[in-house]
Design an enzyme around this catalytic site. Structure first.
Site, short mmCIF file in Angstrom:
data_model
loop_
_atom_site.label_atom_id
_atom_site.label_comp_id
_atom_site.label_asym_id
_atom_site.label_seq_id
_atom_site.Cartn_x
_atom_site.Cartn_y
_atom_site.Cartn_z
N HIS A 132 -3.29 8.88 2.37
CA HIS A 132 -2.77 10.26 2.43
C HIS A 132 -3.89 11.30 2.42
O HIS A 132 -3.63 12.47 2.73
CB HIS A 132 -1.83 10.54 1.25
N ASP A 168 2.27 0.60 5.05
CA ASP A 168 2.71 1.18 3.78
C ASP A 168 4.07 1.86 3.97
O ASP A 168 4.40 2.31 5.07
CB ASP A 168 1.66 2.21 3.32
N ASP A 255 4.54 -1.04 -0.92
CA ASP A 255 5.66 -0.29 -1.48
C ASP A 255 6.89 -0.32 -0.58
O ASP A 255 7.94 0.23 -0.95
CB ASP A 255 5.26 1.16 -1.83
ZN LIG Z 1 2.85 4.27 -0.11
#
Ligand SMILES: [Zn+2]
Length: 332
Positions: A132, A168, A255
């Site tokens: 990110h 992800d 995740d």
């Molecule tokens: Zn993530």
């Protein structure tokens, strides 16, 4: 399927006990994630003679190839003043920048080991995660963008075309931002539509010289393994084949797992193993097997450990179905 006689070296696993630092308090991105990874590394399925790659802090010169020098300096000033919340969910404590520097350094050293031929494949198992973090901003638990720093280090070492597959749960907005107007990285992201940070729509395809070198596949909640594999097979694979990468990197977050508290993509350990296998097959055809995985998210610690172990086994050359760790025994 991989050829049975594939002469693979065991995957280098790039790890440091320093990843147990960066104490985030009551936060899902916790040192317990590193405890789980360390346990996975000690498990019988993963324990093996492997190429050793030491973890070094990333150099300022390499960091500045990816991040704005003013942003790096500002982050250091903030840390020196005691740190705190960088944004609503990104914590910076007294040792966080040191650990972040090692997490980026682990990705760089994993990449160097592979491009220098000391390992065929490598997995950098650091935290905090990175995908990110944009060129000039830490966000979403990420301080530096580890995979982007490592990709830029590979470019500096003469690698011209890198495919990054980001599976992800969340969109790799930072990696997209850093490479959006470039064609020396083909960025391919699967993520849950509408989850944090809200970007990653199909019309986001890159800019100027980079147009067509960013691919986003947002998936509906509940999509599961089959949809993730379809994205790889039908959208990423033809693009990667046309691109002809010299190195494939994976932003390997876990995740998307069905046990994870942050999302609802409903992936399984087998699904992660199958995605890794697809990428290994592409690497076999296009880049002499070279794959570098970099850990991103994954917040159910048991799912994180099991999924990581499964992907390591596939990178080592195991078939996906054989890569799933046995169920834990009752005393665990
Ligand atoms: Zn993530």
């Amino acid at each position: 399927m991989n050829e049975p006689n594939l002469p693979l070296k065991k995957t280098a696993l790039v790890w440091s006990d320093a990843f147990l630092g960066h104490d985030t308090g009551q936060h899902v991105e916790t040192p317990n994630r590193a405890v789980a990874i360390r346990e996975a590394l000690r498990s019988p399925a993963v324990k093996a003679e492997r190429p050793y790659v030491s973890v070094q802090p990333v150099s300022l010169e390499l960091l500045e190839r990816t991040h704005d020098p003013r942003f790096i300096a500002e982050l250091h000033r903030f840390g020196a003043a005691g740190g705190g919340w960088v944004d609503g969910d990104t914590w910076l404590g007294p040792d966080s920048l040191e650990v972040a520097s090692l997490s980026a350094g682990a990705a760089v050293e994993a990449t160097r080991a592979v491009i220098e031929g000391r390992a065929t494949r490598a997995f950098a198992l650091g935290r905090p995660p990175g995908h990110h973090a944009t060129r000039d901003r830490s966000m979403g638990f990420c301080l530096y963008n580890n995979v982007a720093v490592a990709a830029n280090a590979a470019h500096a070492a003469g690698i011209e075309r890198i495919a990054i597959v980001d599976w992800d749960l969340h969109h790799g907005n930072g990696t997209q931002d850093i490479f959006y107007d470039r064609r020396d990285v083909l960025f391919c992201s699967i993520h849950e539509a509408g989850n944090y940070p809200g970007s990653g729509w199909p019309h986001e395809l890159g800019n100027e010289r980079g147009e067509g070198f960013t691919l986003n596949v947002p998936l509906r909640p509940g999509a599961g393994d089959a949809a993730m594999l379809r994205a790889i097979d039908e959208i990423f694979t033809p693009a990667i084949e046309a691109y002809g990468p010299e190195l494939i990197m994976i932003s390997a977050g876990f995740d998307a797992h069905h046990l994870d508290p942050l999302g609802n993509l409903q992936a399984t350990e087998l699904g992660f193993a199958q995605m890794a296998d697809r990428i290994c097959q592409l690497a076999e055809h296009y880049c002499e097997n070279r794959v570098v995985a970099v850990l991103e998210g994954g917040y159910d610690v048991r799912a994180l450990a099991r999924s990581t172990a499964a992907v390591i086994s596939v990178l080592d050359g195991a078939a996906p179905a054989a890569a799933i760790p046995a169920a834990e025994s009752a005393h665990e």
